[in-house]
Write a protein that holds these residues in place. Sequence first.
Motif, PDB file in Angstrom:
ATOM      1  N   ARG A  38      -5.350  -4.061  -8.108  1.00  0.00           N
ATOM      2  CA  ARG A  38      -4.367  -4.940  -8.747  1.00  0.00           C
ATOM      3  C   ARG A  38      -3.912  -4.369 -10.084  1.00  0.00           C
ATOM      4  O   ARG A  38      -2.726  -4.338 -10.401  1.00  0.00           O
ATOM      5  N   GLY A  40      -0.657  -5.284  -0.323  1.00  0.00           N
ATOM      6  CA  GLY A  40      -1.209  -6.191  -1.329  1.00  0.00           C
ATOM      7  C   GLY A  40      -2.338  -5.530  -2.089  1.00  0.00           C
ATOM      8  O   GLY A  40      -2.465  -4.303  -2.120  1.00  0.00           O
ATOM      9  N   ASP A  41      -3.193  -6.360  -2.715  1.00  0.00           N
ATOM     10  CA  ASP A  41      -4.315  -5.800  -3.457  1.00  0.00           C
ATOM     11  C   ASP A  41      -5.660  -6.117  -2.811  1.00  0.00           C
ATOM     12  O   ASP A  41      -6.706  -5.669  -3.275  1.00  0.00           O
TER      13      ASP A  41
END
Length: 172
Positions: free
Chosen positions: A91, A83-84
């Motif tokens: 992102r 994920g970020d």
Amino acid sequence: MKQPPNARLRQKYLYSCSVLLLSWPLTGCSDDTSADTTGPAITLNGNANIETTMLFAAIFAVLHVIFTLRVGGYRFRSRISLGDGGDNELRNRIRAHGNFVEQVPIALLLLLLNDLNGLADSTLMILGSVLLVSRLLHYVMIVSRSLPIVLRPISMIGTLGTILASAILLLV
């Protein structure tokens, strides 16, 4: 109904051509052996002239590796595995890389098909160059957000315009 000998021979020839087109290196053939050299780049003698597409494929492959390493390097430094992690910089890098991966393959495929279809090298260079500039501009816009915001939609127009123009050129 029995087919004449020439029709059976032609059918076998076309079948063998389709089998050969699925193999590498490209060894395709033309239904018309008297076709001039301005036609499709895949010919009866097995030559495939796709240098223009190969140039752009190589450039985009290098960019893909660079963009991937920028995401991976930032992940490593930030210790964010998946994920970020709520990190805006990560992102932005993920999305810039993702958008590149979403747009470039179809554009390159269309460029290759036009190259194989005998489109002039100058036209291929224009399409590839517009795509390259558009993709670089779009990447920089997403990652840095330091350029004027109007350049982002312009870069997408360049990308989608290249894809649309390449598709239309295949149909005409």
